[in-house]
Design a protein around this motif. Structure first.
Motif, PDB file in Angstrom:
ATOM      1  N   PRO A 165      13.467  -2.455   4.187  1.00 53.14           N
ATOM      2  CA  PRO A 165      13.144  -2.070   2.809  1.00 53.14           C
ATOM      3  C   PRO A 165      13.947  -0.866   2.347  1.00 53.14           C
ATOM      4  O   PRO A 165      14.259  -0.725   1.175  1.00 53.14           O
ATOM      5  N   GLU A 203      15.227  -2.359  -0.894  1.00 54.00           N
ATOM      6  CA  GLU A 203      14.479  -2.016  -2.098  1.00 54.00           C
ATOM      7  C   GLU A 203      14.746  -0.585  -2.548  1.00 54.00           C
ATOM      8  O   GLU A 203      14.882  -0.315  -3.726  1.00 54.00           O
ATOM      9  N   LYS A 259      13.329   4.533  -4.792  1.00 59.81           N
ATOM     10  CA  LYS A 259      12.109   4.052  -5.438  1.00 59.81           C
ATOM     11  C   LYS A 259      10.888   4.280  -4.551  1.00 59.81           C
ATOM     12  O   LYS A 259      11.019   4.436  -3.344  1.00 59.81           O
ATOM     13  N   ASN A 260       9.715   4.221  -5.174  1.00 56.78           N
ATOM     14  CA  ASN A 260       8.491   4.292  -4.384  1.00 56.78           C
ATOM     15  C   ASN A 260       8.160   2.903  -3.831  1.00 56.78           C
ATOM     16  O   ASN A 260       8.782   1.907  -4.185  1.00 56.78           O
ATOM     17  N   THR A 261       7.181   2.872  -2.943  1.00 51.76           N
ATOM     18  CA  THR A 261       6.689   1.596  -2.427  1.00 51.76           C
ATOM     19  C   THR A 261       5.402   1.268  -3.179  1.00 51.76           C
ATOM     20  O   THR A 261       4.530   2.121  -3.286  1.00 51.76           O
ATOM     21  N   PRO A 262       5.301   0.068  -3.741  1.00 56.01           N
ATOM     22  CA  PRO A 262       4.068  -0.260  -4.479  1.00 56.01           C
ATOM     23  C   PRO A 262       2.831  -0.081  -3.601  1.00 56.01           C
ATOM     24  O   PRO A 262       2.849  -0.408  -2.415  1.00 56.01           O
ATOM     25  N   ILE A 263       1.774   0.447  -4.187  1.00 52.00           N
ATOM     26  CA  ILE A 263       0.531   0.683  -3.444  1.00 52.00           C
ATOM     27  C   ILE A 263      -0.020  -0.641  -2.924  1.00 52.00           C
ATOM     28  O   ILE A 263      -0.455  -0.746  -1.770  1.00 52.00           O
ATOM     29  N   GLU A 264       0.020  -1.659  -3.763  1.00 47.81           N
ATOM     30  CA  GLU A 264      -0.525  -2.956  -3.362  1.00 47.81           C
ATOM     31  C   GLU A 264       0.297  -3.584  -2.243  1.00 47.81           C
ATOM     32  O   GLU A 264      -0.143  -4.539  -1.611  1.00 47.81           O
ATOM     33  N   SER A 265       1.489  -3.061  -2.024  1.00 45.43           N
ATOM     34  CA  SER A 265       2.321  -3.557  -0.941  1.00 45.43           C
ATOM     35  C   SER A 265       2.084  -2.742   0.326  1.00 45.43           C
ATOM     36  O   SER A 265       1.903  -3.286   1.414  1.00 45.43           O
ATOM     37  N   GLU A 318      -0.478  -0.840   1.234  1.00 43.83           N
ATOM     38  CA  GLU A 318      -1.817  -0.916   1.818  1.00 43.83           C
ATOM     39  C   GLU A 318      -2.034  -2.201   2.616  1.00 43.83           C
ATOM     40  O   GLU A 318      -2.947  -2.291   3.424  1.00 43.83           O
ATOM     41  N   MET A 319      -1.179  -3.196   2.336  1.00 44.59           N
ATOM     42  CA  MET A 319      -1.228  -4.444   3.104  1.00 44.59           C
ATOM     43  C   MET A 319      -0.916  -4.185   4.587  1.00 44.59           C
ATOM     44  O   MET A 319      -1.367  -4.893   5.457  1.00 44.59           O
ATOM     45  N   HIS A 320      -0.051  -3.201   4.848  1.00 45.99           N
ATOM     46  CA  HIS A 320       0.510  -3.059   6.187  1.00 45.99           C
ATOM     47  C   HIS A 320       0.162  -1.757   6.910  1.00 45.99           C
ATOM     48  O   HIS A 320       0.426  -1.644   8.088  1.00 45.99           O
ATOM     49  N   VAL A 380      -4.457   4.634  -0.858  1.00 47.03           N
ATOM     50  CA  VAL A 380      -4.104   5.618  -1.884  1.00 47.03           C
ATOM     51  C   VAL A 380      -5.295   5.739  -2.833  1.00 47.03           C
ATOM     52  O   VAL A 380      -5.754   4.745  -3.398  1.00 47.03           O
ATOM     53  N   ARG A 385       8.671   3.359 -10.930  1.00 48.41           N
ATOM     54  CA  ARG A 385       9.062   3.334  -9.526  1.00 48.41           C
ATOM     55  C   ARG A 385       9.664   4.672  -9.100  1.00 48.41           C
ATOM     56  O   ARG A 385      10.329   4.766  -8.086  1.00 48.41           O
ATOM     57  N   GLN A 386       9.487   5.711  -9.927  1.00 49.50           N
ATOM     58  CA  GLN A 386       9.924   7.073  -9.629  1.00 49.50           C
ATOM     59  C   GLN A 386      11.422   7.285  -9.808  1.00 49.50           C
ATOM     60  O   GLN A 386      11.900   8.404  -9.674  1.00 49.50           O
ATOM     61  N   ASP A 387      12.181   6.216 -10.013  1.00 45.85           N
ATOM     62  CA  ASP A 387      13.634   6.405 -10.070  1.00 45.85           C
ATOM     63  C   ASP A 387      14.081   6.677 -11.493  1.00 45.85           C
ATOM     64  O   ASP A 387      13.421   6.317 -12.453  1.00 45.85           O
ATOM     65  N   TYR A 415      -5.012  -4.084  -7.812  1.00 45.25           N
ATOM     66  CA  TYR A 415      -5.341  -5.396  -7.226  1.00 45.25           C
ATOM     67  C   TYR A 415      -5.911  -6.368  -8.272  1.00 45.25           C
ATOM     68  O   TYR A 415      -6.660  -7.287  -7.954  1.00 45.25           O
ATOM     69  N   PHE A 461       1.200  -9.280  -7.165  1.00 46.67           N
ATOM     70  CA  PHE A 461       1.072  -7.917  -6.665  1.00 46.67           C
ATOM     71  C   PHE A 461       2.273  -7.084  -7.086  1.00 46.67           C
ATOM     72  O   PHE A 461       3.270  -7.615  -7.551  1.00 46.67           O
ATOM     73  N   GLU A 501       1.725  -3.121  -8.492  1.00 42.17           N
ATOM     74  CA  GLU A 501       0.921  -2.653  -9.626  1.00 42.17           C
ATOM     75  C   GLU A 501       1.746  -2.211 -10.828  1.00 42.17           C
ATOM     76  O   GLU A 501       1.347  -2.426 -11.971  1.00 42.17           O
ATOM     77  N   GLN A 560      -2.327 -13.699   0.384  1.00 40.28           N
ATOM     78  CA  GLN A 560      -1.789 -13.193   1.639  1.00 40.28           C
ATOM     79  C   GLN A 560      -2.053 -14.239   2.708  1.00 40.28           C
ATOM     80  O   GLN A 560      -3.181 -14.388   3.161  1.00 40.28           O
ATOM     81  N   SER A 563      10.537  -6.126   2.005  1.00 37.69           N
ATOM     82  CA  SER A 563       9.992  -5.711   0.715  1.00 37.69           C
ATOM     83  C   SER A 563      10.407  -6.678  -0.384  1.00 37.69           C
ATOM     84  O   SER A 563      10.111  -6.465  -1.541  1.00 37.69           O
TER      85      SER A 563
END
Lengths: 513, 644
Positions: free
Chosen positions: A33, A37, A402-408, A410-412, A417, B94-96, B140, B174, B176, B471, B515
C-alpha cells in the motif's frame, strides 16, 4: 546542432511522459500500500553525466536525492558499467536518504554508447534493523536502522542477482512484500530504458544528445529568469529541531545575486547521537523544494534548473551528517525544518509567494506488536498565505502521502478510530489565518507498542507579516483507568487494550496582522 | 428524409455550444443542431425536439445540467449528518494536497460548510432546516442501511420537502471519504437536476412529445428520468459517455475488437479505451476536483482542442493550451477579436480547414487574421508563419498522444492493436498524425460525427449498476452475495420495462493487505476456484504479477445490467450519397511541404470509394485530413477507414 523550439517542446513532453510512465508502472505493479496507494515513490530519466532530465515525483524529499543516487553509482562503477545492469542503493552516505528508500539505477545504452540513465525509488516498509518499520527511535548509528546497500549490481539482463537479493531479503521482516515491490521497481526501469532507447534510436544518438542538452539549458533559462525576478540580497532565518529538552538550531543564509541563488547553513547544530540527522541529499531536496515554492512551480524539474543553485551545508552538521550517524527521522522530520528555514529566508525576497509556516512535521505514528505493524502520518495546518487562509488537515512541506481509510484499516488492525476531525482554534491568527491541525483518537483492542516521531511539540509554527503562530502539537495517552499522560513528541510507549492515544497535530502560522 | 411514424427514437444531447438531435425510425434518420441555451437547457432541447422529433415515441437525453451545476457552484445549500467524531472527514479528505509546489493550489472547498455538518445525536438539529438538501453518511454506512433510513424518516417527518441522499443507497462501498463525498455531491446536485428534469418533462409533455424520457448515465447506459433526478452524481458524464458507446457500436459493426475513442472539441479532448465493444469502466473518478465513486466510462481528458492557444513560455519554448480561446472570442480566424494563434488557426493556415469556408454560424472565416496571429507567434520563435502553424499542430498532437498513452500503455494495453475512432469537429484533422505517432492499427472516422453523442444515445442500452461492500474470504457465501446484486439490477431493469436483459456480476478482490482491488466478473455457481483463478490471471494482466499462494479477499460485489438498445448500428439506414463527391482541389501544407490536395465532399462519397492523401474530406461540422501516403476507404456504414 541547432534544435528548433517545436522539437524541443515535443521532446520535453515525450521525456516527461516516459518518466510518468515509469512512475505508473511502479505504482501499478507494486505490492505494498505504501507505494500503491500512498505513492511514496519517484521515477526519473537522466543524461549520461547524471543530470536529471525529467521526473515523475510524488514526494518532494525525493527531488534532489534521485540525482545523488545516480551520481553514487557513476562514481562507484564509472565506465566499467555493463549495459542492462541495474544497481541498487539505499545507503544514505552513498546517494540515499534513509534506509527505507531503495533506489534502482540503470544505464541506458544504444549499442555500446551510454545515452543516459533511468532510476526509480520506492519506500520499503521494512528493511530490517532494531524495530519494525526500520525507524527505531533510539538509534544513534545508521546500522541500527536496517540493512544498508552501497551501490551494488542487483539485476543483470532482467534477472535478480542473488548477491543483492539474498542479504536484502534476509534482513527484512517482510521478504515477500519486498520482493513484490522490488519487481515493480525492476519493471519500471526496464520499461523506461526501452522507451528512451526507442526515442534516441528514432532521433539518432547525436540529435538526441543535442536535444537533451537543449532541454537542460531550457530548464536553466527558466530558473534563472525566475531568480532574476527576485531582489538581490542576503536573507537569513533561524528555526530549530526539538531534541528532548534541547532546541537544535537550523540556520540558513540565502544569497540571491542576479540569476544565482546560494544557501549556506553555517551555524546549524552539529549532528547528534540520535536519528534526526539529515544527509546532504535531503538538504538538497529541501533547497529545490523551497526554491520552486518561492518562484514558479510550473518550471519543469530538470537538472538544468538546479544549475543556478548552490548549497553549502557544513559537514558533520544536522543538515549534512557524516557516517555512522542514524538518519531515519532526518528524512521525515528534519527535512521539514530545513524547508521551513529556507522558506522563512525566501519569504523576505518573495513575500507574495511564501506562506507562513505549515505544521512542519509528519506526525509519524508506528503501532505494532508480534502480530502486526502499522504506520501512519497525519496532516495538519497549512500556513496562512498572502491573500488566502491556510488549508486545514493537509500534508505540507516535504511529504504528501495519503491517509488510510478508517473503514479499511479497522478491517485488519486491532484498534478503532474514535475521532478524526479538525482541531478548532489551532491555526495561527491573522488577516489570513493558518489552517487547523487534526485531532485523532484511537482505542487499542490489544496490547501494543506505540512509537511517535513528531515535531513542533514545543516551538510553534511561525506566522508571517504579523500573523500569529499556530498551536503546537500534543500527544496524550488516555489510560483505561481514566488517568492521562502527556507524551513527548518522540517516544516509544507500551499501551494496553482499552487505552487510547490522542494526537493533536500543529496548526499553521497566520499571515498578516 | 423523414422517419416512419412508429417506434421512433429521438436522441438529444446538450453540449456547451450546440444541442444535437438525431431522430431514427424504420428506414430513416434525420439530424439537427441548435444553439444551446445554457440558462435553461430545456429551451433549445424542446424547440429542436419539436422540430425534428414530432413523431418520436422515445426520448433519450444526454445533459450537462448536473456537471454545470457543479462547475458553476449552483448546487444546493447542503447539510451532512454523520457519525459523531467524523464530521470533518469531508474536509480532510485523504490529507494530500493537490500540487506539491504550488502553495496556492487549493483542494476544492467541501460542498458542505462546517456549520451544516452534524453528528448523530438523539434529536435532529433545528439548523438542518436551513439546508436545501441533506446527505446522510454514517461510518460503515454501506452496511448500515437501516440506521441511515431511520435518520431519513426522521428528517422527512419534520421537513417533508427536504431531499435526502443516503450513502447506503448512493454508493454502498467502503472508504468513508469517497463514499461521503459522493453522497454529498449527489445531495448538492439533486435540487437543480430534478428542477431541470421536471421542467423538461412537463414541457415535453406540453409539446406532445413522448414522456418516456430516459437519461444517459456516466457508465454508458440509460436510466429513467426519475432515477436520474434522484441520482445526479451518476450522470456527470452523460454526453461524453454516449459518444464512447457510439464508437463501440461502430467498432462492432466494423468487426474491430480494440478501439480508442478520440473526441476532440474546442477546449479539450476526451479519449477512452474500448475492448470487445465494451468501453472501459472505472469506479472512481474526480469531477472538478471532487471525488465521485460512481461507475463511469473511463474517459481521460486533456486540455487541448481546436481552440487551444499557442504561447511561448519564459524559457522560450512553444506551448499549446490548456488556455483556450473558447467560442468567444474564439480563434483569430473567427474574426471575433481573438488575436492569439489557436490550433484552428494553424489548420486554416495550412489549408487543412478550408480558408474560404464558413463558421457554423455562416460567418466567413478570416484566414488573413489566422496568418497574422501565426506570423507574430512565428517571428517571436524565429519561424515562418507556416512553420509556426506546423509547430502548433505537432505540439498539440504530442499532448493528445499523451492522453492516448494514459488510457493504453499506462494501463498495460497495447495501442498498436487498436484503431483510433475520431470524432468531434477537429478529431479528423489530427487523428492520422496521432495514430501514426503511436503506431496504431488505423483510424476510423464515423459518419454523423458532428452529432455523434446524440446518435450514441439511440445506440445505448438501458442500464443499471449497483455495488455492495462485503468482507468475504474463500469458503464464504460468494454466490449469495453476488446473486443478490445481480438479481437486483435485473429486477430494476425489468420493472422499468426493458427487454433483452443481461445482468453480469463482478467482484472487487485483492490480496489480503493490498489497498487496491482488481475487478473481475463472477457468475453465481462458478465457485471460489474459478473466481480465484480468474483473479490471479487478471491481476497478472493488469499489474504484471500474481501470487497464487497468497490469501485473497473479496471486498465489494457489483452488478451491471444492460437491456436491448433502441437500435443497433446495423439498424441504421445505409448512407445514400448526395451531391458531388469531388470538390475543387486546393493547396494544403503537408508534412512534406505545400502540395495540391484533392478535396472531397463526404456526403457525396459512395461506399467502397477510396481516397488517397494528401486529401481533405469535408462535411458540415467536421474535416478529415489525410497526409501523403494515407488511404481512406468508405465503409458501407459511411465510416471512413484510414490506413497507411
Amino acid at each position: 546542432m541547432n534544435i528548433d523550439v517545436v522539437t524541443l517542446e515535443v521532446a520535453r513532453n515525450r521525456l516527461a511522459a516516459i518518466a510518468d510512465e515509469m512512475g505508473v508502472i511502479l505504482r501499478r505493479t507494486a505490492y505494498s500500500p505504501n507505494i500503491k496507494e500512498r505513492a511514496d515513490c519517484s521515477a526519473a530519466v537522466f543524461v549520461p553525466s547524471g543530470e536529471m532530465l525529467a521526473q515523475a515525483e510524488h514526494i518532494p524529499v525525493h527531488l534532489g536525492s534521485m540525482p545523488a543516487s545516480v551520481a553514487a553509482v557513476l562514481d562507484t562503477y564509472g565506465d566499467a558499467m555493463e549495459p542492462g545492469t541495474q544497481y541498487a542503493v539505499n545507503d544514505p552516505y552513498h546517494g540515499g536518504t534513509h534506509l527505507n528508500d531503495l533506489t534502482l539505477v540503470r544505464a541506458v545504452h544504444v549499442g555500446r554508447t551510454r545515452i543516459g540513465w533511468v532510476a526509480n525509488r520506492a519506500h520499503h516498509a521494512d528493511v530490517g534493523g532494531e524495530a519494525p518499520g526500520s525507524m527505531p527511535a533510539h538509534a544513534v548509528e545508521v546500522d541500527q536502522e536496517g540493512h544498508r546497500v552501497a551501490p551494488t549490481p542487483a539485476v543483470r539482463n532482467g534477472e535478480w542477482l542473488d548477491s543483492f537479493t539474498t542479504p536484502f531479503l534476509a534482513a527484512t521482516r517482510t521478504p515477500a512484500e519486498r520482493l513484490g515491490d522490488l519487481s515493480a521497481q525492476l519493471g519500471a526501469n526496464e520499461g523506461g530504458a526501452a522507451r528512451i532507447e526507442e526515442l534516441a534510436t528514432a532521433m539518432g544518438i547525436e540529435r538526441y544528445g543535442a536535444v537533451v542538452t537543449a532541454l537542460l539549458d531550457y530548464g536553466e533559462r527558466r530558473m534563472r529568469a525566475a531568480i532574476t525576478a527576485l531582489p538581490d540580497g542576503r536573507y537569513t532565518f533561524e528555526d530549530a529541531m526539538e531534541w528532548h529538552d534541547r532546541d537544535l538550531p537550523v540556520v540558513v543564509a540565502v544569497t540571491i545575486e542576479g540569476s544565482a541563488l546560494a544557501a549556506d547553513f553555517s551555524g546549524t547544530s552539529p549532528q547528534i547521537a540520535g536519528n534526526i540527522n539529515a544527509v546532504s541529499a535531503v538538504t538538497q531536496s529541501c533547497l529545490y523544494y523551497a526554491v520552486r515554492v518561492a518562484t514558479d512551480p510550473t518550471i519543469p524539474a530538470n537538472g538544468g534548473c538546479y544549475r543556478p543553485l548552490t548549497l553549502d551545508a557544513p559537514s558533520g552538521s544536522l543538515v549534512n551528517a557524516r557516517p555512522p550517524a542514524a538518519v531515519a527521522a532526518g528524512n521525515v522530520e528534519t527535512s521539514q525544518r530545513i524547508a521551513d528555514s529556507l522558506l522563512g529566508a525566501l519569504a523576505q525576497a518573495a513575500p507574495d509567494r511564501v506562506p507562513a509556516a505549515g505544521q512542519g512535521t509528519m506526525n509519524n505514528v508506528l503501532i505494532g506488536n508480534d502480530d502486526f505493524a502499522y504506520y501512519e502520518t497525519l496532516g495538519g495546518g497549512q500556513g496562512g498565505r498572502p491573500g488566502r487562509p491556510g488549508q486545514s488537515g493537509i500534508h505540507t512541506g516535504m511529504t504528501n502521502t495519503k491517509n488510510t481509510p478508517i473503514e479499511s484499516l479497522e478491517m485488519h488492525y486491532p484498534f478503532r478510530v474514535l475521532r478524526y476531525g479538525l482541531r478548532t482554534g489551532s491555526g495561527g491568527t491573522g488577516l489570513y489565518p493558518g489552517g487547523e491541525g487534526i485531532e485523532r483518537e484511537i482505542e487499542f483492542s490489544a496490547n501494543a507498542s506505540v512509537s511517535l516521531m513528531g515535531e513542533r511539540r514545543r516551538n510553534r509554527p511561525w506566522g508571517l507579516a504579523g500573523g500569529g503562530p499556530g498551536a503546537v502539537g500534543e500527544d496524550w495517552l488516555l489510560k483505561r483507568d481514566g488517568s492521562r499522560e502527556k507524551l513527548p513528541g518522540k517516544t516509544t510507549v507500551d499501551v494496553r487494550a482499552g487505552d487510547r492515544l490522542l494526537v493533536l497535530t500543529p496548526g499553521g502560522g497566520g499571515w498578516g496582522a | 428524409m423523414t422517419p416512419t411514424p412508429s417506434d421512433v427514437g429521438l436522441g438529444v444531447d446538450v453540449g456547451g455550444t450546440f444541442t444535437d438531435f438525431v431522430c431514427i425510425g424504420r428506414g430513416g434518420i434525420a439530424t439537427g443542431k441548435a444553439a444551446s441555451t445554457p440558462e435553461d437547457q430545456s429551451v433549445a432541447v424542446v424547440s429542436g425536439a419539436t422540430e425534428l422529433g414530432a413523431a418520436a415515441t422515445r426520448f433519450l437525453h444526454g445533459t450537462t445540467v448536473a456537471t454545470n451545476a457543479l462547475l458553476e457552484g449552483r448546487g444546493a445549500q447542503t447539510a451532512l449528518i454523520t457519525t459523531a467524531g467524523f464530521s470533518d472527514v469531508i474536509e480532510i479528505g485523504r490529507q494530500d494536497r493537490p500540487s506539491l509546489y504550488d502553495s496556492f493550489a487549493d483542494r476544492p472547498a467541501p460542498l458542505v460548510e462546517r456549520a451544516l455538518r452534524f453528528e448523530t445525536a438523539d434529536e435532529l438539529d433545528p439548523d438542518l432546516g436551513r439546508a436545501e438538501a441533506v446527505a446522510v453518511s454514517l461510518l460503515y454506512g454501506y452496511q448500515r442501511a437501516a440506521a441511515e433510513a431511520e435518520i431519513a424518516s426522521a428528517i422527512e417527518a419534520r421537513w417533508p420537502d427536504l431531499p435526502v441522499s443516503l450513502s447506503s443507497r448512493v454508493v454502498a462501498e467502503f472508504r468513508e471519504y469517497e463514499r461521503t463525498a459522493t453522497t454529498v455531491l449527489n445531495a448538492f446536485l439533486m435540487p437543480e437536476t430534478s428542477r431541470y428534469l421536471n421542467r423538461l418533462a412537463s414541457q415535453v409533455a406540453a409539446a406532445g412529445l413522448p414522456t418516456d424520457i430516459q437519461v444517459m448515465r456516466s457508465s454508458g447506459g440509460l436510466i429513467p428520468i426519475a432515477e436520474a433526478a434522484a441520482l445526479p452524481a451518476a450522470i456527470l458524464l452523460s454526453g461524453p459517455a454516449a459518444g464512447v458507446v457510439a464508437a463501440g457500436a461502430l467498432g462492432n459493426a466494423l468487426g474491430r475488437e480494440h478501439l480508442v475513442s478520440f473526441d476532440m472539441g474546442g477546449t479539450s479532448t476526451d479519449v477512452c479505451r474500448i475492448d470487445g465493444g465494451r468501453p472501459e469502466v472505472s469506479y472512481q473518478r474526480s469531477v472538478a476536483g471532487y471525488p465521485c465513486r460512481m461507475p463511469s466510462v473511463a474517459i481521460h481528458t486533456v486540455g487541448a482542442g481546436g481552440g487551444s492557444i499557442a504561447w511561448i513560455d519564459d524559457g522560450g519554448s512553444l506551448r499549446v493550451g490548456p488556455q483556450s480561446a473558447g467560442a468567444k472570442p474564439g480563434p483569430a480566424c473567427y474574426g471575433k477579436g481573438g488575436v492569439e494563434a489557436a490550433v484552428t488557426d494553424a489548420n486554416v493556415a495550412l489549408g487543412r480547414i478550408d480558408p474560404a469556408g464558413r463558421l457554423a454560424g455562416s460567418l466567413p472565416l478570416r484566414p488573413d487574421l489566422a496568418a497574422t496571429a501565426l506570423g507574430s507567434l512565428g517571428s517571436a520563435l524565429g519561424l515562418t508563419a507556416t512553420d509556426a502553424a506546423l509547430g502548433v499542430t505537432t505540439v498539440v498532437e504530442e499532448v493528445m498522444a499523451g492522453a492516448i498513452r494514459a488510457v493504453s500503455v499506462e494501463q498495460g494495453a497495447d495501442p498498436r492493436r487498436a484503431a483510433l475512432v475520431a470524432f468531434g469537429g477537429a478529431g479528423g484533422l489530427h487523428a492520422t498524425a496521432l495514430a501514426r505517432r503511436l503506431d496504431m492499427a488505423g483510424v476510423v472516422v464515423p459518419p454523423y460525427s458532428g452529432v455523434f453523442s446524440a446518435l450514441g444515445l439511440l445506440l445505448s442500452p438501458p442500464r443499471t449498476d449497483t455495488a455492495q461492500s462485503v468482507q468475504l474470504e474463500p469458503g464464504g457465501n460468494i454466490d449469495e452475495a453476488v446473486g443478490q446484486v445481480v438479481q437486483a439490477v435485473a429486477d430494476r431493469l425489468a420493472f422499468s420495462g426493458a427487454t433483452g436483459i443481461t445482468a453480469t456480476g463482478y467482484v472487487d478482490a485483492r490480496y489480503r493487505g493490498q489497498s487496491h482491488e482488481t475487478t473481475v466478473p463472477y457468475r453465481p455457481g462458478e465457485g471460489w476456484d474459478v473466481l480465484l483463478a480468474r483473479f490471479h490471471r487478471s491481476h497478472r494482466e493488469r499489474n504484471g504479477f500474481a501470487r497464487e499462494g497468497d490469501a485473497v479477499e473479496v471486498v465489494t460485489v457489483r452488478a451491471e445490467g444492460v437491456a436491448r438498445p433502441l437500435v443497433d448500428w446495423a439498424d441504421l439506414p445505409t448512407a445514400v450519397p448526395t451531391g458531388a463527391g469531388r470538390l475543387p482541389g486546393r493547396t494544403v501544407v503537408t508534412s512534406q511541404g505545400a502540395v495540391q490536395a484533392a478535396v472531397f465532399n463526404r456526403a457525396g462519397l459512395s461506399p467502397g470509394a477510396e481516397i488517397v492523401g494528401p486529401a481533405v474530406i469535408e462535411e458540415t461540422d467536421a474535416t478529415t485530413y489525410l497526409d501523403a501516403g494515407e488511404r481512406a476507404v468508405v465503409h458501407e456504414s459511411g465510416a471512413l477507414e484510414v490506413e497507411w
